[in-house]
Motif scaffolding. Structure first.
Motif, PDB file in Angstrom:
ATOM      1  N   GLY A  71      -2.152 -11.641  -2.660  1.00 17.10           N
ATOM      2  CA  GLY A  71      -2.134 -10.434  -1.848  1.00 17.10           C
ATOM      3  C   GLY A  71      -2.868  -9.290  -2.525  1.00 17.10           C
ATOM      4  O   GLY A  71      -3.554  -9.468  -3.531  1.00 17.10           O
ATOM      5  N   GLU A  72      -2.707  -8.095  -1.957  1.00 15.29           N
ATOM      6  CA  GLU A  72      -3.373  -6.900  -2.446  1.00 15.29           C
ATOM      7  C   GLU A  72      -2.353  -5.792  -2.665  1.00 15.29           C
ATOM      8  O   GLU A  72      -1.492  -5.562  -1.818  1.00 15.29           O
ATOM      9  CB  GLU A  72      -4.444  -6.432  -1.456  1.00 15.29           C
ATOM     10  CG  GLU A  72      -5.565  -7.443  -1.247  1.00 15.29           C
ATOM     11  CD  GLU A  72      -6.669  -6.909  -0.360  1.00 15.29           C
ATOM     12  OE1 GLU A  72      -6.516  -5.773   0.155  1.00 15.29           O
ATOM     13  OE2 GLU A  72      -7.676  -7.611  -0.184  1.00 15.29           O
ATOM     14  N   ILE A  73      -2.488  -5.112  -3.792  1.00 14.87           N
ATOM     15  CA  ILE A  73      -1.634  -3.978  -4.142  1.00 14.87           C
ATOM     16  C   ILE A  73      -2.559  -2.788  -4.324  1.00 14.87           C
ATOM     17  O   ILE A  73      -3.345  -2.742  -5.280  1.00 14.87           O
ATOM     18  CB  ILE A  73      -0.835  -4.265  -5.416  1.00 14.87           C
ATOM     19  CG1 ILE A  73       0.021  -5.528  -5.224  1.00 14.87           C
ATOM     20  CG2 ILE A  73       0.037  -3.077  -5.790  1.00 14.87           C
ATOM     21  CD1 ILE A  73       0.462  -6.166  -6.518  1.00 14.87           C
ATOM     22  N   THR A  74      -2.507  -1.834  -3.412  1.00 11.63           N
ATOM     23  CA  THR A  74      -3.505  -0.768  -3.371  1.00 11.63           C
ATOM     24  C   THR A  74      -2.837   0.586  -3.131  1.00 11.63           C
ATOM     25  O   THR A  74      -1.757   0.675  -2.540  1.00 11.63           O
ATOM     26  CB  THR A  74      -4.531  -1.020  -2.255  1.00 11.63           C
ATOM     27  OG1 THR A  74      -3.846  -1.083  -0.987  1.00 11.63           O
ATOM     28  CG2 THR A  74      -5.288  -2.322  -2.471  1.00 11.63           C
ATOM     29  N   GLY A  75      -3.518   1.634  -3.584  1.00 11.09           N
ATOM     30  CA  GLY A  75      -3.125   2.995  -3.253  1.00 11.09           C
ATOM     31  C   GLY A  75      -1.723   3.374  -3.655  1.00 11.09           C
ATOM     32  O   GLY A  75      -1.111   4.248  -3.033  1.00 11.09           O
ATOM     33  N   ASN A  89       0.840  -1.192   0.000  1.00 14.47           N
ATOM     34  CA  ASN A  89       0.000   0.000   0.000  1.00 14.47           C
ATOM     35  C   ASN A  89       0.878   1.246   0.000  1.00 14.47           C
ATOM     36  O   ASN A  89       1.895   1.300   0.698  1.00 14.47           O
ATOM     37  CB  ASN A  89      -0.920   0.005   1.225  1.00 14.47           C
ATOM     38  CG  ASN A  89      -1.779   1.253   1.305  1.00 14.47           C
ATOM     39  OD1 ASN A  89      -1.505   2.172   2.059  1.00 14.47           O
ATOM     40  ND2 ASN A  89      -2.829   1.292   0.488  1.00 14.47           N
ATOM     41  N   ASP A  90       0.467   2.241  -0.783  1.00 17.57           N
ATOM     42  CA  ASP A  90       1.160   3.528  -0.824  1.00 17.57           C
ATOM     43  C   ASP A  90       2.625   3.352  -1.226  1.00 17.57           C
ATOM     44  O   ASP A  90       3.525   3.972  -0.662  1.00 17.57           O
ATOM     45  CB  ASP A  90       1.058   4.228   0.534  1.00 17.57           C
ATOM     46  CG  ASP A  90       1.395   5.710   0.451  1.00 17.57           C
ATOM     47  OD1 ASP A  90       1.370   6.264  -0.658  1.00 17.57           O
ATOM     48  OD2 ASP A  90       1.709   6.305   1.505  1.00 17.57           O
ATOM     49  N   ALA A  91       2.845   2.497  -2.219  1.00 15.08           N
ATOM     50  CA  ALA A  91       4.184   2.334  -2.778  1.00 15.08           C
ATOM     51  C   ALA A  91       4.327   3.244  -3.993  1.00 15.08           C
ATOM     52  O   ALA A  91       3.367   3.482  -4.723  1.00 15.08           O
ATOM     53  CB  ALA A  91       4.434   0.893  -3.176  1.00 15.08           C
ATOM     54  N   VAL A 132      -7.733  -6.537 -11.868  1.00 10.33           N
ATOM     55  CA  VAL A 132      -7.292  -5.157 -12.057  1.00 10.33           C
ATOM     56  C   VAL A 132      -8.544  -4.281 -12.069  1.00 10.33           C
ATOM     57  O   VAL A 132      -9.310  -4.291 -13.028  1.00 10.33           O
ATOM     58  CB  VAL A 132      -6.514  -5.010 -13.383  1.00 10.33           C
ATOM     59  CG1 VAL A 132      -6.004  -3.588 -13.550  1.00 10.33           C
ATOM     60  CG2 VAL A 132      -5.370  -6.015 -13.450  1.00 10.33           C
ATOM     61  N   THR A 133      -8.774  -3.509 -11.009  1.00 16.11           N
ATOM     62  CA  THR A 133     -10.027  -2.758 -10.920  1.00 16.11           C
ATOM     63  C   THR A 133      -9.839  -1.442 -10.185  1.00 16.11           C
ATOM     64  O   THR A 133      -9.007  -1.321  -9.274  1.00 16.11           O
ATOM     65  CB  THR A 133     -11.115  -3.602 -10.225  1.00 16.11           C
ATOM     66  OG1 THR A 133     -12.371  -2.929 -10.302  1.00 16.11           O
ATOM     67  CG2 THR A 133     -10.784  -3.873  -8.772  1.00 16.11           C
ATOM     68  N   LEU A 134     -10.600  -0.424 -10.596  1.00 12.09           N
ATOM     69  CA  LEU A 134     -10.633   0.879  -9.936  1.00 12.09           C
ATOM     70  C   LEU A 134      -9.267   1.559  -9.916  1.00 12.09           C
ATOM     71  O   LEU A 134      -8.908   2.272  -8.985  1.00 12.09           O
ATOM     72  CB  LEU A 134     -11.179   0.753  -8.501  1.00 12.09           C
ATOM     73  CG  LEU A 134     -12.625   0.281  -8.389  1.00 12.09           C
ATOM     74  CD1 LEU A 134     -13.003   0.048  -6.927  1.00 12.09           C
ATOM     75  CD2 LEU A 134     -13.592   1.277  -9.020  1.00 12.09           C
ATOM     76  N   ASN A 135      -8.508   1.343 -10.994  1.00 13.69           N
ATOM     77  CA  ASN A 135      -7.217   2.001 -11.152  1.00 13.69           C
ATOM     78  C   ASN A 135      -7.310   3.093 -12.216  1.00 13.69           C
ATOM     79  O   ASN A 135      -8.155   3.044 -13.110  1.00 13.69           O
ATOM     80  CB  ASN A 135      -6.159   0.988 -11.594  1.00 13.69           C
ATOM     81  CG  ASN A 135      -6.015  -0.166 -10.629  1.00 13.69           C
ATOM     82  OD1 ASN A 135      -5.409  -0.041  -9.575  1.00 13.69           O
ATOM     83  ND2 ASN A 135      -6.580  -1.317 -10.992  1.00 13.69           N
ATOM     84  N   ASN A 136      -6.430   4.075 -12.130  1.00 13.08           N
ATOM     85  CA  ASN A 136      -6.214   5.020 -13.222  1.00 13.08           C
ATOM     86  C   ASN A 136      -5.097   4.469 -14.092  1.00 13.08           C
ATOM     87  O   ASN A 136      -3.930   4.422 -13.680  1.00 13.08           O
ATOM     88  CB  ASN A 136      -5.827   6.398 -12.670  1.00 13.08           C
ATOM     89  CG  ASN A 136      -6.958   7.050 -11.905  1.00 13.08           C
ATOM     90  OD1 ASN A 136      -8.073   7.140 -12.394  1.00 13.08           O
ATOM     91  ND2 ASN A 136      -6.665   7.516 -10.695  1.00 13.08           N
ATOM     92  N   ILE A 137      -5.452   4.012 -15.283  1.00 14.91           N
ATOM     93  CA  ILE A 137      -4.489   3.442 -16.224  1.00 14.91           C
ATOM     94  C   ILE A 137      -4.452   4.391 -17.415  1.00 14.91           C
ATOM     95  O   ILE A 137      -5.251   4.283 -18.349  1.00 14.91           O
ATOM     96  CB  ILE A 137      -4.894   2.020 -16.633  1.00 14.91           C
ATOM     97  CG1 ILE A 137      -5.066   1.137 -15.383  1.00 14.91           C
ATOM     98  CG2 ILE A 137      -3.861   1.414 -17.574  1.00 14.91           C
ATOM     99  CD1 ILE A 137      -5.561  -0.270 -15.669  1.00 14.91           C
TER     100      ILE A 137
END
Length: 334
Positions: free
Chosen positions: A197-201, A169-171, A252-257
């Motif tokens: 796992g989860e990769i977020t923010g 998170n926050d990386a 892959v969801t709710l990302n700015n790509i």
């Protein structure tokens, strides 16, 4: 006689308590170098590093469970690595916490964290190292939060290799030779394993590839609410070492790509990649033959990708992103 025995028992308990007590080792007041502080430490100890720049040989934490290596902050403590190999290794040491410092200039990996569970890496920067900045290998339940990994050569910013229950998170990554964050479900004997796992923010920018999955094996990964922007490829399933058969295990969801030459490339995946509710840089959605809009202007999508519906607005501006996940739907707003 009884009093003597009692005193002996009490004395033994006190000595045992001393041998297992938690200690704090201060650098540089107690030990002049971080290397010496680690050598003097026992499990459960805390090493506190005062503000400053420290020239250090290869640092190795081995067999020291629940050790904390705590700097005054990533902007306050810099480790200038003298190592031609790894800068800092954690090996066979569960529950280790690394926090509050920058590690720069190792000839190999910046951080190699392996065969150790419940690791925590927080407010740590890995900069200008010779291989991957932060590499986690064969670990369960690691937490990586508020880290930056940039300008590392011959490697990635962050690598998740054969592990489960990861929380990233926050990386922030940028400017790494091979890419931002890599996921490898493979161990050293090249047996198929898992990455979960989860990769977020987080933010992955100015990379050859922002986030990449490689090798065969099982994925159970959520990639959510990240900014994946201005890369050659935003998210890729790479078949460089064989088809990623479990591409559907990466959500892959709710990302700015946005701003990538290719937003998502699943040509190396063996099954459909779920990638709904992302923002692709334009309300008309991504460029793909399956997009029902005429002349869509968002980032390109290649391969078998489920991208409908998409977000018509940029995510992270105070609005509920679910409300704008209508792109491509009948009666949608795009």
């Amino acid at each position: 006689m009884l009093k003597t025995i009692g005193a002996s028992v009490v004395g033994s308990s006190v000595l045992a308590g001393v041998s297992t007590a938690q200690s704090t080792i201060n650098v540089p007041s107690d030990e002049s170098t971080i290397e010496d502080a680690i050598a003097a430490a026992s499990s459960n100890d805390t090493i506190e590093v005062a503000p400053g720049t420290y020239s250090e040989n290869a640092l190795v934490i081995d067999g020291l469970d629940d050790l904390t290596l705590s700097g005054a902050g990533s902007g306050e403590v810099t480790i200038e690595s003298l190592s031609s190999g790894r800068g800092l290794t954690v090996d066979n040491s569960d529950g280790v916490t690394l926090e509050g410092f920058t590690l720069r200039g190792a000839g190999g990996y910046g951080f190699k964290l392996q065969f150790a569970d419940a690791l925590r890496v927080e407010d740590v920067h890995a900069v200008e190292n010779g291989r991957t900045g932060i590499d986690l290998n064969t670990t369960a339940d690691p937490t990586v939060v508020d880290v930056e990994s940039r300008d590392n050569s011959s490697g990635f910013g962050v690598a998740l290799r054969n592990l489960s229950g990861a929380s990233v998170n926050d990386a922030v990554t940028n400017g790494n030779d091979w890419g931002g964050l890599a996921m490898f479900p493979i161990d050293n004997d090249e047996n198929e394993t898992v990455v979960s796992g989860e990769i977020t923010g987080s933010s992955f920018t100015d990379e050859p590839v922002g986030v990449v999955a490689q090798y065969q094996g099982d994925f159970d990964v959520l990639l959510e609410e990240n900014d994946i922007e201005d890369n050659s490829v935003g998210v890729a399933m790479s078949d460089q070492f064989g088809t990623v058969t479990n591409a559907g295990g990466v959500t892959v969801t709710l990302n700015n790509i946005t701003g990538n030459d290719i937003g998502v490339d699943n040509t190396g995946g063996g099954e459909e990649l779920p990638a709904t509710c992302n923002h692709w840089g334009h309300p008309t959605g991504p460029q793909h033959d399956d997009n029902p809009k005429n002349n869509p202007k968002g980032d390109a999508v290649e391969g078998d990708v489920d991208f409908q519906p998409w977000n018509t607005r940029r995510i992270g501006q105070g609005q509920n992103p679910e409300n704008s996940c209508v792109g491509g739907e009948e009666n949608g707003q795009s």
